[in-house]
Write a protein that holds these residues in place. Structure first.
Motif, PDB file in Angstrom:
ATOM      1  N   GLU A  40       0.839  -1.236  -0.099  1.00 37.72           N
ATOM      2  CA  GLU A  40       0.002   0.131  -0.070  1.00 37.72           C
ATOM      3  C   GLU A  40       0.767   1.445  -0.041  1.00 37.72           C
ATOM      4  OE1 GLU A  40      -2.668  -0.213   3.439  1.00 37.72           O
ATOM      5  OE2 GLU A  40      -0.994   0.252   4.914  1.00 37.72           O
ATOM      6  N   VAL A  41       0.304   2.343  -0.570  1.00 39.75           N
ATOM      7  CA  VAL A  41       1.174   3.550  -0.511  1.00 39.75           C
ATOM      8  C   VAL A  41       0.090   4.832  -0.067  1.00 39.75           C
ATOM      9  CG1 VAL A  41       0.475   3.662  -3.201  1.00 39.75           C
ATOM     10  CG2 VAL A  41       2.324   4.849  -2.258  1.00 39.75           C
ATOM     11  N   PRO A  42       0.589   5.696   0.527  1.00 33.70           N
ATOM     12  CA  PRO A  42      -0.387   6.714   0.860  1.00 33.70           C
ATOM     13  C   PRO A  42      -0.826   7.574  -0.508  1.00 33.70           C
ATOM     14  CG  PRO A  42       1.632   6.713   2.296  1.00 33.70           C
ATOM     15  CD  PRO A  42       2.050   5.729   1.267  1.00 33.70           C
ATOM     16  N   ASN A  43      -2.007   8.224  -0.076  1.00 33.39           N
ATOM     17  CA  ASN A  43      -2.467   9.110  -1.221  1.00 33.39           C
ATOM     18  C   ASN A  43      -1.605   9.973  -1.964  1.00 33.39           C
ATOM     19  OD1 ASN A  43      -5.613   8.962   0.629  1.00 33.39           O
ATOM     20  ND2 ASN A  43      -5.287   7.998  -1.242  1.00 33.39           N
ATOM     21  N   ALA A  44      -0.763  10.600  -1.252  1.00 30.12           N
ATOM     22  CA  ALA A  44      -0.018  11.691  -1.779  1.00 30.12           C
ATOM     23  C   ALA A  44       1.150  11.117  -2.743  1.00 30.12           C
ATOM     24  CB  ALA A  44       0.794  12.742  -0.708  1.00 30.12           C
ATOM     25  N   GLU A  45       1.448   9.969  -2.440  1.00 32.89           N
ATOM     26  CA  GLU A  45       2.431   9.311  -3.396  1.00 32.89           C
ATOM     27  C   GLU A  45       1.648   8.209  -4.338  1.00 32.89           C
ATOM     28  OE1 GLU A  45       5.286   7.636  -0.680  1.00 32.89           O
ATOM     29  OE2 GLU A  45       5.545   9.458   0.338  1.00 32.89           O
ATOM     30  N   GLY A  46       0.320   8.061  -4.348  1.00 31.36           N
ATOM     31  CA  GLY A  46      -0.135   6.944  -4.875  1.00 31.36           C
ATOM     32  C   GLY A  46      -0.953   7.435  -6.262  1.00 31.36           C
ATOM     33  N   GLY A  47      -2.232   7.408  -5.959  1.00 30.69           N
ATOM     34  CA  GLY A  47      -3.052   7.687  -7.265  1.00 30.69           C
ATOM     35  C   GLY A  47      -2.776   6.388  -8.445  1.00 30.69           C
ATOM     36  N   LEU A  48      -2.798   5.187  -7.778  1.00 33.76           N
ATOM     37  CA  LEU A  48      -2.133   3.974  -8.478  1.00 33.76           C
ATOM     38  C   LEU A  48      -3.298   3.809  -9.736  1.00 33.76           C
ATOM     39  CD1 LEU A  48      -1.018   1.453  -5.938  1.00 33.76           C
ATOM     40  CD2 LEU A  48       0.378   3.195  -7.100  1.00 33.76           C
ATOM     41  N   GLY A  49      -2.643   3.680 -10.952  1.00 33.72           N
ATOM     42  CA  GLY A  49      -3.838   3.761 -11.996  1.00 33.72           C
ATOM     43  C   GLY A  49      -3.115   2.413 -13.076  1.00 33.72           C
ATOM     44  N   GLY A  50      -2.228   1.527 -12.886  1.00 32.08           N
ATOM     45  CA  GLY A  50      -1.956   0.734 -13.848  1.00 32.08           C
ATOM     46  C   GLY A  50      -0.797  -0.281 -13.144  1.00 32.08           C
ATOM     47  N   CYS A  51      -0.614  -1.269 -13.615  1.00 32.59           N
ATOM     48  CA  CYS A  51       0.089  -2.462 -13.310  1.00 32.59           C
ATOM     49  C   CYS A  51       0.571  -3.555 -14.267  1.00 32.59           C
ATOM     50  CB  CYS A  51      -0.393  -3.061 -11.738  1.00 32.59           C
ATOM     51  SG  CYS A  51      -1.776  -4.250 -12.188  1.00 32.59           S
ATOM     52  N   ALA A  52       1.684  -3.897 -14.144  1.00 28.77           N
ATOM     53  CA  ALA A  52       2.229  -4.899 -15.058  1.00 28.77           C
ATOM     54  C   ALA A  52       3.130  -6.147 -14.165  1.00 28.77           C
ATOM     55  CB  ALA A  52       2.722  -4.456 -16.384  1.00 28.77           C
ATOM     56  N   ALA A  53       3.304  -7.220 -14.392  1.00 30.43           N
ATOM     57  CA  ALA A  53       3.629  -7.943 -13.718  1.00 30.43           C
ATOM     58  C   ALA A  53       4.843  -8.864 -14.460  1.00 30.43           C
ATOM     59  CB  ALA A  53       2.694  -9.010 -12.705  1.00 30.43           C
ATOM     60  N   ALA A  54       6.125  -9.202 -13.957  1.00 27.96           N
ATOM     61  CA  ALA A  54       6.953  -9.951 -14.478  1.00 27.96           C
ATOM     62  C   ALA A  54       7.941 -10.689 -13.491  1.00 27.96           C
ATOM     63  CB  ALA A  54       7.891  -8.862 -15.627  1.00 27.96           C
ATOM     64  N   GLY A  55       7.914 -11.955 -13.795  1.00 32.97           N
ATOM     65  CA  GLY A  55       8.875 -12.641 -12.469  1.00 32.97           C
ATOM     66  C   GLY A  55       8.194 -12.422 -10.992  1.00 32.97           C
ATOM     67  N   ASP A  56       8.935 -11.894 -10.332  1.00 33.99           N
ATOM     68  CA  ASP A  56       8.774 -11.531  -8.948  1.00 33.99           C
ATOM     69  C   ASP A  56       8.615 -10.134  -8.843  1.00 33.99           C
ATOM     70  OD1 ASP A  56      11.439 -10.514  -8.942  1.00 33.99           O
ATOM     71  OD2 ASP A  56      11.811 -11.730  -7.137  1.00 33.99           O
ATOM     72  N   ALA A  57       8.280  -9.228  -9.875  1.00 38.41           N
ATOM     73  CA  ALA A  57       8.309  -7.850  -9.984  1.00 38.41           C
ATOM     74  C   ALA A  57       6.735  -7.411 -10.200  1.00 38.41           C
ATOM     75  CB  ALA A  57       9.170  -7.087 -10.269  1.00 38.41           C
ATOM     76  N   VAL A  58       6.174  -6.317  -9.731  1.00 42.35           N
ATOM     77  CA  VAL A  58       5.008  -5.795 -10.161  1.00 42.35           C
ATOM     78  C   VAL A  58       5.351  -4.311 -10.461  1.00 42.35           C
ATOM     79  CG1 VAL A  58       2.696  -5.237  -9.901  1.00 42.35           C
ATOM     80  CG2 VAL A  58       3.720  -7.205  -8.943  1.00 42.35           C
ATOM     81  N   PHE A  59       4.940  -3.916 -11.690  1.00 44.09           N
ATOM     82  CA  PHE A  59       5.130  -2.417 -11.956  1.00 44.09           C
ATOM     83  C   PHE A  59       4.115  -1.467 -11.792  1.00 44.09           C
ATOM     84  CE2 PHE A  59       8.347  -5.040 -13.832  1.00 44.09           C
ATOM     85  CZ  PHE A  59       9.546  -4.355 -13.729  1.00 44.09           C
ATOM     86  N   VAL A  83       7.571  -3.187  -7.080  1.00 46.54           N
ATOM     87  CA  VAL A  83       7.334  -4.035  -5.971  1.00 46.54           C
ATOM     88  C   VAL A  83       7.819  -5.539  -6.212  1.00 46.54           C
ATOM     89  CG1 VAL A  83       5.760  -4.570  -4.285  1.00 46.54           C
ATOM     90  CG2 VAL A  83       5.598  -2.350  -5.495  1.00 46.54           C
ATOM     91  N   ARG A  84       8.718  -5.928  -5.253  1.00 45.53           N
ATOM     92  CA  ARG A  84       9.165  -7.331  -5.198  1.00 45.53           C
ATOM     93  C   ARG A  84       8.034  -8.135  -4.446  1.00 45.53           C
ATOM     94  NH1 ARG A  84      14.545  -8.487  -6.246  1.00 45.53           N
ATOM     95  NH2 ARG A  84      14.156 -10.525  -6.272  1.00 45.53           N
ATOM     96  N   THR A  85       7.823  -9.256  -4.980  1.00 46.39           N
ATOM     97  CA  THR A  85       6.970 -10.093  -4.312  1.00 46.39           C
ATOM     98  C   THR A  85       7.173 -11.495  -4.051  1.00 46.39           C
ATOM     99  OG1 THR A  85       5.921 -10.980  -6.520  1.00 46.39           O
ATOM    100  CG2 THR A  85       4.744  -9.037  -5.782  1.00 46.39           C
TER     101      THR A  85
END
Length: 387
Positions: free
Chosen positions: A289-308, A320-322
């Motif tokens: 999770e990420v605070p509002n001021a640093e967030g506004g998450l709008g998209g994601c892509a996953a590859a291996g153990d990382a999510v962009f 983000v490493r998973t």
């Protein structure tokens, strides 16, 4: 499941995180000529064309500003109007959808001028509605079909169409509001479709089993429920993006954006409850999770153990490493503060990240050539990168 936390800094991108990407080669591609989709007939339209969205002919040039910008190797198109959904085609080019116009444009990794393909008719842009998501048919090579998540004056819905064709409703009746209209689309490896919706500004709907709002839905390509019903998970504020893990585990990640608490990256499973608007004893906590001021998450892509993750307010791409279910306290970041608000993030076969900016959405401060489509190459093992 949202819990208020203190602000969390983001570390610079490290070499180890980028090793999950392979094949980060050059920006070239081999065009195979214009794709000519099979006709799908004339099913009902999403809505009638209007004066602001007349049906154009495929292949018309886009705005002349939609070319490269000031020699920046990361910028492949400029002069767009709030680009939101994006899909990468088999030939290595991409198609991007504009939220406020419904236009689809083809953009090119070699920075050739963007080409307008069509306008999806009947899109209503009131509030944060519009053309909100795109996906390619799982049998795109055979049928040439695009799937889109769009807002109409009465609902949100999923439609499909060939280029230049009339949109055919797939799933209708998703609640529509001024805010939190969702828009996530992702096909599973088995060809079924996941759809992310929002609570439309009424948080109670996220827990209402009779409502499609604030949910992740699971349907087939005809919009029929997979399993007992279309609701796959509940308790979401606004699912703006969905991305399956590309590691053979069938893991599905959902980005949940909220104006009342931290934004979340969730791992979604059948019947999971993600705790919006209030966590319960069986709620599943967020992976990140990420605070509002640093967030506004709008998209994601996953590859291996990382999510962009594309961040609007944060103006960066989080990495983000998973691995083993653990997430570092300090996620890495890419292109922080360089291009303003960042929304859609899509990974291509060469390891490039396609990213759309969202500076012309009424919240950001657009530059003269905004909005843009970027294609960036995260740092490789050899250290080569345009970042």
């Amino acid at each position: 499941m949202r819990r208020q936390r203190g602000r969390r800094g983001a570390a610079a991108c490290t070499l180890a995180l980028a090793l999950v990407l392979t094949g980060c080669g050059d920006d070239g591609y081999e065009p195979t000529g214009p794709f000519r989709p099979l006709p799908e007939g004339q099913p009902p339209q999403v809505g009638p064309p209007t004066e602001s969205t007349p049906p154009p002919g495929p292949g018309d040039p886009a705005d002349p500003n939609s070319g490269t910008s000031r020699g920046d190797p990361n910028v492949v198109a400029t002069g767009l109007t709030v680009p939101t959904g994006l899909v990468v085609l088999p030939d290595g080019t991409a198609v991007v959808g504009e939220r406020e116009t419904g236009r689809l444009l083809q953009v090119f990794p070699d920075r050739s001028p963007a080409q307008e393909l069509m306008t999806v008719p009947g899109v209503d842009t009131a509030g944060d509605g519009g053309l909100l998501g795109l996906a390619l048919s799982p049998t795109f090579d055979e049928d040439g079909l695009y799937y889109a998540y769009v807002s109409t004056p009465t609902d949100n819905r999923v439609v499909r169409f060939p280029l230049g064709g009339t949109p055919n409703p797939v799933l209708t009746g998703i609640p529509r509001g001024e805010v939190h209209n969702g828009g996530g689309l992702a096909f599973a490896p088995d060809g079924t479709l996941f759809v992310g919706t929002g609570d439309t500004g009424d948080p109670a709907l996220a827990q209402d089993p009779a409502s499609l709002a604030g949910k992740v839905l699971h349907v087939d390509v005809f919009g029929q429920p997979v399993g007992a019903g279309p609701v796959y998970s509940r308790g979401h504020a606004d699912v703006t993006s969905l991305c399956p893990a590309l590691d053979g585990t069938a893991t599905l990640f959902a980005v949940d954006e909220s104006s009342a608490g931290p934004d979340e990256l969730n791992t979604v499973i059948q019947d999971s409850d993600h705790g919006w608007p209030a966590p319960g004893p069986t709620s599943t906590g967020p992976l990140f999770e990420v605070p509002n001021a640093e967030g506004g998450l709008g998209g994601c892509a996953a590859a291996g153990d990382a999510v962009f993750l594309g961040a609007l307010d944060g103006q960066r791409v989080y990495v983000v490493r998973t691995e083993a279910g653990g997430v570092p306290e300090e996620p890495a970041e890419l292109i922080a503060g360089r291009y303003g608000r960042l929304r859609t993030v899509v990974l291509d076969a060469e390891g490039g990240l396609w990213v759309t900016t969202s500076n012309g959405d009424g919240v950001g401060t657009p530059a003269e050539d905004d909005d843009k489509v970027l294609r960036i190459l995260p740092p490789s093992a050899t250290g080569s990168s345009p970042l």
